[in-house]
Design an enzyme around this catalytic site. Structure first.
Site, PDB file in Angstrom:
ATOM      1  N   CYS A   1      -1.980  -1.746   0.910  1.00 55.41           N
ATOM      2  CA  CYS A   1      -0.709  -2.444   1.111  1.00 55.41           C
ATOM      3  C   CYS A   1       0.472  -1.635   0.582  1.00 55.41           C
ATOM      4  O   CYS A   1       1.532  -1.577   1.203  1.00 55.41           O
ATOM      5  CB  CYS A   1      -0.728  -3.796   0.394  1.00 55.41           C
ATOM      6  SG  CYS A   1      -2.158  -4.827   0.732  1.00 55.41           S
ATOM      7  N   ASP A   2       0.299  -1.023  -0.588  1.00 58.46           N
ATOM      8  CA  ASP A   2       1.443  -0.484  -1.323  1.00 58.46           C
ATOM      9  C   ASP A   2       1.430   1.019  -1.547  1.00 58.46           C
ATOM     10  O   ASP A   2       2.406   1.577  -2.051  1.00 58.46           O
ATOM     11  CB  ASP A   2       1.536  -1.177  -2.695  1.00 58.46           C
ATOM     12  CG  ASP A   2       1.687  -2.681  -2.564  1.00 58.46           C
ATOM     13  OD1 ASP A   2       2.328  -3.121  -1.599  1.00 58.46           O
ATOM     14  OD2 ASP A   2       1.166  -3.409  -3.434  1.00 58.46           O
TER      15      ASP A   2
ATOM     16  N   CYS B   1      -3.488  -3.599  -4.483  1.00 54.59           N
ATOM     17  CA  CYS B   1      -3.856  -3.232  -3.114  1.00 54.59           C
ATOM     18  C   CYS B   1      -3.264  -1.887  -2.742  1.00 54.59           C
ATOM     19  O   CYS B   1      -2.070  -1.786  -2.425  1.00 54.59           O
ATOM     20  CB  CYS B   1      -3.387  -4.311  -2.142  1.00 54.59           C
ATOM     21  SG  CYS B   1      -3.708  -3.911  -0.411  1.00 54.59           S
TER      22      CYS B   1
END
Length: 304
Positions: free
Chosen positions: A133-134, A130
């Site tokens: 997300c990261d 992701c």
């Protein structure tokens, strides 16, 4: 006893709940995480009608707020099983059971893992599925993106906001992504490509990923790349494990339905990314949700 239980609160599940609740049905929506599903992992959505561009988490919240306006109840839970009792269904979660006249399965899917050495041991330490997300954790790092479809290329483009360089590794000699997305990637100075190649192993130290072994599928040659992270986009797997003994899934675990979203069990419907189909997009999920919401109303009316 609810009229309908919707399992999953992605765009498909939320749309189904919206249509059912607007038909004055009592609706319970059960979700194992944050409402929105895969939309929460998407940076910019540019192919949803009405928006030039909208962030995935924002669209998720807008849909969720809209659903609650019409009386849908929301509960957290991980569904373990669904039992068919004829005139009603029992949805069993880890902590409790719920009863309903009908059930709509909108459980979605997850990113498939490669299964290469180092993938599991470096998860959360340089291996991700992701970018949204990261991505911010990888500032000024050289990154690998594995895959050649829409998700892989779109996320590679997103990662250039943070990375010093993004290398797309693809087992073929051309991408599978839509042409407009490909053009953006080819025009991005921070993106390069390793064609006809696959990831063989992820390497690193006790703290984080530092490298990867890449194999050329035509020559068999293996070489090492110095990198600071690996983002993997090699397909999807349905989240349908609890239903695989019920006779509604195919051999790969995707739920089979007719065009009215009906499964082989009367009163059980399925929509969204968990369905056996070719195109998995927010727009298709929303369309299927609308169909299912209308179909459960018709099903219940016919039973009265």
């Amino acid at each position: 006893m609810y009229d309908v239980i919707v399992v999953g609160a992605g765009p498909a599940g939320m749309t189904a709940a919206l249509y059912a609740s607007r038909s004055n049905l009592s609706v319970l929506m059960i979700e194992r995480g944050a409402p929105g599903g895969q939309m929460n992992n998407t940076a910019e959505i540019e192919n949803y009608p009405g928006f030039d561009s909208i962030m995935g988490p924002e669209l998720s919240q807008r849909m969720y707020d809209n659903v609650l306006k019409f009386g849908t109840e929301n509960a957290y839970g991980i569904v373990q099983d669904i039992k068919d009792h004829g005139d009603h269904k029992e949805v069993i979660t880890e902590e409790k059971s719920y009863l309903a006249k009908t059930v709509i399965l909108a459980t979605g899917c997850v990113h498939r893992k490669l299964g290469v050495a180092g993938e599991e041991s470096f998860a959360g330490r340089g291996v991700s599925y992701c970018a949204v997300c990261d991505g911010a954790f990888f500032r000024n790092k050289r990154l690998l993106v594995i895959g050649g479809g829409d998700s892989a290329v779109e996320e590679a483009i997103y990662l250039t906001r943070f990375a010093s360089e993004v290398v797309i590794v693809h087992r073929r000699d051309e991408l599978r992504a839509q042409k407009i997305i490909q053009d953006r990637a080819f025009a991005n100075e921070k993106i390069s490509f390793l064609w006809d190649s696959v990831l063989e192993e992820i390497t690193g130290n006790e703290m984080m990923v530092t490298g990867a072994k890449i194999k050329n599928v035509k020559t068999g040659e293996v070489h090492e790349e110095e990198i600071g992270g690996v983002f993997i986009y090699v397909g999807l797997e349905p989240l349908t494990e609890p239903f695989r003994n019920s006779g509604i899934t195919n051999d790969e675990g995707w739920i089979e339905t007719d065009l009215e979203m009906k499964t082989s069990i009367p009163g059980v419907f399925a929509i969204g990314d968990a369905r056996a189909k070719d195109l998995r997009q927010i727009t298709t999920a929303v369309g299927e949700g609308g169909i299912a919401g209308q179909q459960v109303y018709k099903y219940i009316e016919e039973k009265l």
